[in-house]
Scaffold this motif. Structure first.
Motif, short mmCIF file in Angstrom:
data_model
loop_
_atom_site.label_atom_id
_atom_site.label_comp_id
_atom_site.label_asym_id
_atom_site.label_seq_id
_atom_site.Cartn_x
_atom_site.Cartn_y
_atom_site.Cartn_z
N CYS A 81 67.58 93.29 -49.54
CA CYS A 81 66.05 93.48 -49.17
C CYS A 81 65.34 92.27 -49.74
O CYS A 81 65.52 91.81 -50.81
CB CYS A 81 65.42 94.64 -49.69
N LYS A 82 64.24 91.74 -48.93
CA LYS A 82 63.38 90.67 -49.39
C LYS A 82 62.18 91.47 -49.47
O LYS A 82 61.58 91.97 -48.42
CB LYS A 82 63.50 89.51 -48.48
N LEU A 83 61.37 91.28 -50.71
CA LEU A 83 60.05 91.63 -50.98
C LEU A 83 59.61 90.30 -51.64
O LEU A 83 59.55 90.20 -52.61
CB LEU A 83 59.99 92.77 -51.81
N GLY A 84 58.60 89.67 -50.61
CA GLY A 84 57.94 88.37 -51.18
C GLY A 84 59.01 87.36 -51.91
O GLY A 84 59.73 86.96 -51.21
N ARG A 85 58.88 87.24 -53.02
CA ARG A 85 59.65 86.13 -53.46
C ARG A 85 61.00 86.77 -54.51
O ARG A 85 61.64 86.11 -55.11
CB ARG A 85 58.85 85.25 -54.82
N PHE A 86 60.99 88.10 -54.26
CA PHE A 86 61.95 88.98 -54.68
C PHE A 86 63.36 89.12 -53.68
O PHE A 86 63.06 89.47 -52.65
CB PHE A 86 61.38 90.17 -55.40
#
Length: 152
Positions: A81-86
């Protein structure tokens, strides 16, 4: 949406009490202290003045993790999963009944969190949401850091 509101205030209360005549200053102070400590004076106290020193609100919104399935290998299922820069990864091992979760930050993919437990994918997701929410709260404190510009 849930908000946590923190109010810091200084309250000045006033109570009108009877003090026996003829007491020395130290005895008067002791009499007042004794009345306060016993709780007798609390029922007579009226709020006289309130100074609000600060008020702040934190919106408690948990990040929504939507897993995308990657290429599985043998007995393992891989999710990301991508959450912004995470970047979040979740790897389940059905043979050993283990779930490994990791959180990477930034372009260089710096590992900032890892966990490997005998838990379900769903419970691992909740733990990641709690970690990220807590991290967001802690990072907000960085907004309050002030650097002084000392002249040399």
């Amino acid at each position: 949406m849930k908000a946590i509101v923190t109010v810091v205030e200084k309250i000045t209360s006033e109570a009108h009490i009877n003090i026996p005549d003829g007491l020395a200053l130290t005895a008067i102070k002791q009499h007042i202290t004794d009345r306060y400590n016993s709780g007798e004076m609390l029922t007579e106290m009226n709020i006289f003045h309130v100074d609000f020193e600060s008020i702040s609100a934190h919106i408690d919104s948990k990040p929504c993790i939507t897993w995308h399935q990657g290429n599985p290998c043998d007995r393992r299922q891989y999710y990301f999963c991508k959450l912004g820069r995470f970047t979040l990864t979740l790897l389940t091992d059905t043979e050993q009944n283990l779930t490994r979760t990791e959180v990477y930050f930034g372009h260089h993919k710096q590992l900032i969190y890892t966990s490997e437990k005998e838990i379900s994918k769903e419970l691992a997701t909740v733990e990641l949401q709690n970690f990220l929410s807590g991290l967001a709260v802690e990072l907000q404190t960085l907004n309050h850091i002030e650097f002084s510009e000392d002249e040399v």
